[in-house]
Write an enzyme that holds these catalytic residues in place. Structure first.
Site, PDB file in Angstrom:
ATOM      1  N   LYS A   9       4.169  -1.791  11.381  1.00 29.89           N
ATOM      2  CA  LYS A   9       4.863  -0.519  11.573  1.00 29.89           C
ATOM      3  C   LYS A   9       4.757  -0.071  13.042  1.00 29.89           C
ATOM      4  CE  LYS A   9       4.156   0.904   6.734  1.00 29.89           C
ATOM      5  NZ  LYS A   9       3.481   1.867   5.814  1.00 29.89           N
ATOM      6  N   TYR A  49      12.639   1.993   1.617  1.00 34.18           N
ATOM      7  CA  TYR A  49      11.749   2.849   0.826  1.00 34.18           C
ATOM      8  C   TYR A  49      12.513   3.646  -0.245  1.00 34.18           C
ATOM      9  CZ  TYR A  49       7.564   1.971   3.693  1.00 34.18           C
ATOM     10  OH  TYR A  49       6.474   1.407   4.308  1.00 34.18           O
ATOM     11  N   ASN A 112      -0.467   3.978   8.655  1.00 33.75           N
ATOM     12  CA  ASN A 112      -1.266   2.883   8.086  1.00 33.75           C
ATOM     13  C   ASN A 112      -0.832   1.487   8.529  1.00 33.75           C
ATOM     14  OD1 ASN A 112       0.967   2.706   6.464  1.00 33.75           O
ATOM     15  ND2 ASN A 112      -0.099   3.007   4.516  1.00 33.75           N
ATOM     16  N   HIS A 115       3.122  -2.855   6.449  1.00 34.05           N
ATOM     17  CA  HIS A 115       3.732  -2.884   5.110  1.00 34.05           C
ATOM     18  C   HIS A 115       3.607  -4.292   4.540  1.00 34.05           C
ATOM     19  CE1 HIS A 115       6.653  -2.712   1.854  1.00 34.05           C
ATOM     20  NE2 HIS A 115       7.092  -3.877   2.307  1.00 34.05           N
ATOM     21  N   GLU A 126      13.147  -7.384  -0.442  1.00 36.28           N
ATOM     22  CA  GLU A 126      12.860  -6.949   0.929  1.00 36.28           C
ATOM     23  C   GLU A 126      13.204  -8.043   1.950  1.00 36.28           C
ATOM     24  OE1 GLU A 126       8.790  -5.565   0.734  1.00 36.28           O
ATOM     25  OE2 GLU A 126       9.362  -3.829  -0.468  1.00 36.28           O
TER      26      GLU A 126
END
Ligand code: DAT
Ligand code: MG
Length: 148
Positions: A9, A49, A112, A115, A126
């Site tokens: 990310k 998402y 965080n 992913h 994905e």
């Protein structure tokens, strides 16, 4: 063999964690099948998402994913989806065990750093979303030294 979608990310990129994160998957013995850096559009982040669109944090999550470039990867190997999630750690970094990526490198839910697909089906979806051009198939010379 199984494949999973892993994405560093924007905070992981900005904090210089790209090499360290790749090393964890690479040294485990998983095969890198696709990798690119890209800036994510709002529409693309919302698609990725989509399952979370009703959550109160959805808007912040999408803004975070669009706040800088991400590094998109496809990793392949035996049970790589489940094992990849273990390497990453729990969603909340403060609940992630030391030794996991989130346990070692971050503190907050909304920062965080990484992913990883949560199931074989979502991984397929994905990978299609992030790598419509396909991934690289090539023979690994170490294969017989990783698999018996
Ligand atoms: P994961 O990334 O571990 O698969 P998820 O798919 O449930 O977790 O959620 C996607 C991301 O959304 C997650 O990495 C961080 C954010 N998130 C999840 N739950 C949250 C919450 N309760 N508050 C804020 N952000 C949250
Ligand atoms: Mg998830």
């Amino acid at each position: 063999m199984e494949q999973t979608y892993i994405m560093i990310k924007p905070d992981g990129v900005q904090r210089g964690l790209v090499g360290a994160i790749i090393a964890r998957f690479e040294t485990k013995g998983f095969y890198l099948r696709g990798m690119k850096m890209m800036s994510v559009t709002k529409e693309h982040a919302e698609k990725h998402y989509a399952d979370l669109s009703s959550k109160p944090f959805f808007g912040d999550l999408v803004d975070y994913m669009c706040s800088g470039p991400v590094v998109c990867m496809v990793w392949e190997g035996k049970e790589v989806v489940k094992t990849g999630r273990k390497i990453i750690g729990a969603t909340n970094p403060l609940a992630s065990e030391p030794g996991t990526i989130r346990g070692d490198y971050c503190i907050e839910l909304g920062r965080n750093v990484i992913h990883g697909s949560d199931a074989v089906d979502s991984a397929k979806h994905e990978i299609g979303l992030w790598f419509p051009e396909g991934v690289s198939e090539y023979a690994h010379t170490a294969h017989a030294w990783i698999y018996e």
